[in-house]
Design a protein around this motif. Structure first.
Motif, PDB file in Angstrom:
ATOM      1  N   THR A  36       3.152   9.506   2.824  1.00  0.00           N
ATOM      2  CA  THR A  36       2.609  10.055   1.706  1.00  0.00           C
ATOM      3  C   THR A  36       1.027   9.598   1.458  1.00  0.00           C
ATOM      4  N   VAL A  37       0.770   8.444   1.832  1.00  0.00           N
ATOM      5  CA  VAL A  37      -0.660   8.152   2.175  1.00  0.00           C
ATOM      6  C   VAL A  37      -1.477   8.968   2.756  1.00  0.00           C
ATOM      7  N   LYS A  38      -1.012   9.432   4.104  1.00  0.00           N
ATOM      8  CA  LYS A  38      -1.666  10.044   4.875  1.00  0.00           C
ATOM      9  C   LYS A  38      -1.967  11.478   4.259  1.00  0.00           C
ATOM     10  N   ARG A  39      -0.893  12.276   3.357  1.00  0.00           N
ATOM     11  CA  ARG A  39      -1.019  13.581   2.705  1.00  0.00           C
ATOM     12  C   ARG A  39      -2.050  13.252   1.494  1.00  0.00           C
ATOM     13  N   HIS A  49     -15.267   7.486  -3.279  1.00  0.00           N
ATOM     14  CA  HIS A  49     -15.501   6.263  -2.419  1.00  0.00           C
ATOM     15  C   HIS A  49     -14.995   6.459  -1.063  1.00  0.00           C
ATOM     16  N   LYS A  50     -15.689   5.432  -0.256  1.00  0.00           N
ATOM     17  CA  LYS A  50     -15.213   6.026   1.231  1.00  0.00           C
ATOM     18  C   LYS A  50     -14.042   5.306   1.454  1.00  0.00           C
ATOM     19  N   VAL A  51     -13.078   5.857   2.502  1.00  0.00           N
ATOM     20  CA  VAL A  51     -11.593   5.252   2.743  1.00  0.00           C
ATOM     21  C   VAL A  51     -11.884   4.798   4.310  1.00  0.00           C
ATOM     22  N   VAL A  52     -11.401   4.000   4.541  1.00  0.00           N
ATOM     23  CA  VAL A  52     -10.886   3.405   5.724  1.00  0.00           C
ATOM     24  C   VAL A  52      -9.594   2.932   6.118  1.00  0.00           C
ATOM     25  N   PHE A  53      -8.863   3.544   6.743  1.00  0.00           N
ATOM     26  CA  PHE A  53      -7.446   3.416   7.205  1.00  0.00           C
ATOM     27  C   PHE A  53      -7.147   2.831   8.557  1.00  0.00           C
ATOM     28  N   LYS A  54      -6.329   1.700   8.333  1.00  0.00           N
ATOM     29  CA  LYS A  54      -5.957   0.927   9.650  1.00  0.00           C
ATOM     30  C   LYS A  54      -4.497   0.756   9.751  1.00  0.00           C
ATOM     31  N   ASP A  55      -4.047   1.189  10.805  1.00  0.00           N
ATOM     32  CA  ASP A  55      -2.574   0.762  11.268  1.00  0.00           C
ATOM     33  C   ASP A  55      -2.636  -0.556  11.894  1.00  0.00           C
ATOM     34  N   CYS A  56      -2.089  -1.591  11.113  1.00  0.00           N
ATOM     35  CA  CYS A  56      -2.294  -2.996  11.717  1.00  0.00           C
ATOM     36  C   CYS A  56      -1.271  -3.302  12.861  1.00  0.00           C
ATOM     37  N   LYS A  96     -18.670   1.248  -2.634  1.00  0.00           N
ATOM     38  CA  LYS A  96     -17.296   0.725  -2.415  1.00  0.00           C
ATOM     39  C   LYS A  96     -16.389   1.518  -1.458  1.00  0.00           C
ATOM     40  N   HIS A  97     -15.637   0.458  -0.907  1.00  0.00           N
ATOM     41  CA  HIS A  97     -14.748   1.399  -0.073  1.00  0.00           C
ATOM     42  C   HIS A  97     -13.252   1.078  -0.482  1.00  0.00           C
ATOM     43  N   LEU A  98     -12.433   1.842   0.017  1.00  0.00           N
ATOM     44  CA  LEU A  98     -10.918   1.897  -0.250  1.00  0.00           C
ATOM     45  C   LEU A  98     -10.306   1.426   1.340  1.00  0.00           C
ATOM     46  N   LEU A  99      -9.706   0.237   1.387  1.00  0.00           N
ATOM     47  CA  LEU A  99      -9.244   0.014   2.862  1.00  0.00           C
ATOM     48  C   LEU A  99      -7.727  -0.262   2.628  1.00  0.00           C
ATOM     49  N   ILE A 100      -7.147   0.841   3.577  1.00  0.00           N
ATOM     50  CA  ILE A 100      -5.704   1.042   3.409  1.00  0.00           C
ATOM     51  C   ILE A 100      -5.241   0.331   4.716  1.00  0.00           C
ATOM     52  N   LEU A 101      -4.298  -0.586   4.472  1.00  0.00           N
ATOM     53  CA  LEU A 101      -3.600  -1.272   5.745  1.00  0.00           C
ATOM     54  C   LEU A 101      -2.344  -1.046   5.736  1.00  0.00           C
ATOM     55  N   ASP A 102      -1.816  -0.455   6.823  1.00  0.00           N
ATOM     56  CA  ASP A 102      -0.501   0.102   6.922  1.00  0.00           C
ATOM     57  C   ASP A 102       0.251  -0.787   8.102  1.00  0.00           C
ATOM     58  N   HIS A 103       1.622  -1.244   8.000  1.00  0.00           N
ATOM     59  CA  HIS A 103       2.349  -2.001   8.827  1.00  0.00           C
ATOM     60  C   HIS A 103       1.474  -3.295   9.142  1.00  0.00           C
ATOM     61  N   CYS A 104       0.889  -4.072   8.212  1.00  0.00           N
ATOM     62  CA  CYS A 104       0.422  -5.311   8.237  1.00  0.00           C
ATOM     63  C   CYS A 104       1.186  -6.543   7.870  1.00  0.00           C
ATOM     64  N   LEU A 127      -8.118  -3.118  -1.855  1.00  0.00           N
ATOM     65  CA  LEU A 127      -7.274  -2.883  -0.752  1.00  0.00           C
ATOM     66  C   LEU A 127      -5.815  -2.219  -1.257  1.00  0.00           C
ATOM     67  N   LEU A 128      -5.488  -1.578  -0.351  1.00  0.00           N
ATOM     68  CA  LEU A 128      -4.100  -0.867  -0.643  1.00  0.00           C
ATOM     69  C   LEU A 128      -3.144  -1.353   0.545  1.00  0.00           C
ATOM     70  N   ILE A 129      -2.142  -1.997   0.315  1.00  0.00           N
ATOM     71  CA  ILE A 129      -1.332  -2.498   1.189  1.00  0.00           C
ATOM     72  C   ILE A 129      -0.013  -1.748   1.245  1.00  0.00           C
ATOM     73  N   VAL A 130       0.391  -1.335   2.396  1.00  0.00           N
ATOM     74  CA  VAL A 130       1.681  -0.327   2.567  1.00  0.00           C
ATOM     75  C   VAL A 130       2.734  -1.411   3.223  1.00  0.00           C
ATOM     76  N   SER A 131       3.788  -1.875   2.767  1.00  0.00           N
ATOM     77  CA  SER A 131       4.551  -2.722   3.185  1.00  0.00           C
ATOM     78  C   SER A 131       5.967  -2.363   2.931  1.00  0.00           C
ATOM     79  N   ARG A 132       7.064  -3.030   3.740  1.00  0.00           N
ATOM     80  CA  ARG A 132       8.379  -2.901   3.518  1.00  0.00           C
ATOM     81  C   ARG A 132       8.800  -4.083   2.292  1.00  0.00           C
TER      82      ARG A 132
END
Length: 395
Positions: A36-39, A49-56, A96-104, A127-132
């Protein structure tokens, strides 16, 4: 805490000019969080704002992640910078930046101070944290109010819709496929709503479902007759594994695990209870005759002396050797599942957190691993050293 029950509400929060400092997207495995985040990023290319996506999952330490974040946002090489210097560089960014951290999750378990990044950078970073996990697992929510978006598991109707996409080019009649998929999902969903496992079982048993029609025992149009002949087979699969997945630490019987996690639990058990010198014998497919091994001493058997620690490389090698669809397994997902299994108590991590090559130890009981093996149709006993080569082979 602001609670949002719909995944579509992410559009409301992340397209606004005033981004929240911390947004938390949580949910169980295979519920579409990362997708969903990638879509969202694909359909919203003109954000303010700029987006930085990181698969941790690719980062073993918090410092490595911070170096990459600093370089992507400020453009400065930060390998020799201190943490204070990195924060200063991030503060000086004009936009301002939106930092997306997946699997962190594994990084947050190491140091949850990462969640304070928005306040440490004067809110130049959101920060946008994607977590279980829920945010209160890592974060004291009484200190601030993160926006919490919870993703439910796919509903049975959504699972049917997703799985039917796999049969678009099937030569089997569409109405028969629809009946089969809908009935299978209805039967399996109540035991285990994991989409990966559900899709695997549906694909695996399709030919068994169609066999009576191919043999001429009933008509292709008689879907109910086909199902009545197939239903005992499905119930047998559920009875053997679907209803009784519990861990070696007496976890609840309704514990839901991703499909690949069953293979990881099996691989960890084999790595702990088999000597490393026997891996070629059990997992390398070769035509050469197997060499006769010296008769072992029963006092030295692994099931007598207890499990032994093993490195990550050996765990992955055994996993890919026993997995029947190893080519579809993405390494980043497998590493994330290993971290989750450690946090849930299926495996223990031994040694210092700072070591480059971590070692693990299986703590699952034989009975539980045997149930996991039945779940994925894997024969455990022929791959155990003590039961094939050791002194227990003749028992």
């Amino acid at each position: 805490m602001v609670e949002l029950n719909s995944l579509q509400e992410i559009q409301y929060w992340l397209t606004d000019l005033s981004l929240p400092g911390l947004t938390w997207l949580s949910g169980r495995g295979s519920c579409g969080k990362s997708y969903t985040v990638k879509r969202f990023l694909e359909t919203n290319t003109n954000l303010c704002h700029k987006v930085v996506f990181k698969d941790c999952v690719f980062y073993s330490s918090l410092k490595d992640l911070c170096i990459e974040i600093c370089f992507d946002i400020s453009g400065q090489a930060a390998s020799k910078m201190s943490l204070a210097e990195m924060l200063h560089c991030l503060k000086m960014c004009g936009q301002k930046h939106l930092l997306i951290l997946d699997h962190c999750d594994h990084l947050l378990e190491e140091n949850s101070q990462l969640l304070n990044l928005p306040s440490l950078t004067d809110h130049k970073i959101s920060l946008l944290i994607v977590s279980r996990y829920q945010p209160d697992y890592f974060y004291d929510c009484s200190l601030s109010l993160p926006v919490h978006i919870y993703c439910d598991m796919y509903s049975s109707k959504e699972c049917v819709k997703i799985i039917l996409e796999d049969f678009k080019d099937s030569s089997v009649d569409a109405s028969l496929i629809n009946f089969y998929v809908q009935t299978m999902v209805a039967m399996i969903y109540m035991y285990n709503p994991d989409l990966v496992l559900m899709r695997k079982l549906i694909h695996k048993h399709l030919q068994v479902f169609l066999r009576p029609a191919k043999d001429g025992k009933c008509s292709w149009k008689d879907a109910r007759k086909l199902w009545s002949l197939f239903e005992p087979t499905l119930l047998s699969v559920i009875d053997n594994g679907g209803q009784s997945i519990a861990s070696g630490k007496e976890k609840s019987l309704d514990e839901v695990l991703p499909y690949d996690s069953y293979y990881l639990i099996i691989a960890a058990y084999l790595a702990s209870y088999n000597p490393a010198v026997s891996d070629n014998r059990f997992f390398v497919k070769q035509r050469q005759p197997k060499k006769a091994m010296a008769k072992p001493n029963i006092s030295k058997l692994c099931h007598v002396t207890g499990p032994k620690p093993f490195p990550m490389e050996r765990l992955l090698a055994i996993f890919y050797a026993i997995h029947e669809e190893a080519d579809r397994c993405v390494l980043s997902n497998i590493l994330m599942q290993i971290s989750t299994l450690v946090s849930k108590g299926y495996m223990n991590r031994s040694g210092s957190e700072l070591l480059d090559t971590p070692r693990f130890l299986s703590v699952s009981k034989y009975e539980f691993v045997q149930k996991c093996a039945k779940m994925v149709d894997f024969e455990l006993n022929p791959h155990l050293y003590d039961l094939t080569v050791g002194a227990c082979a003749s028992v």
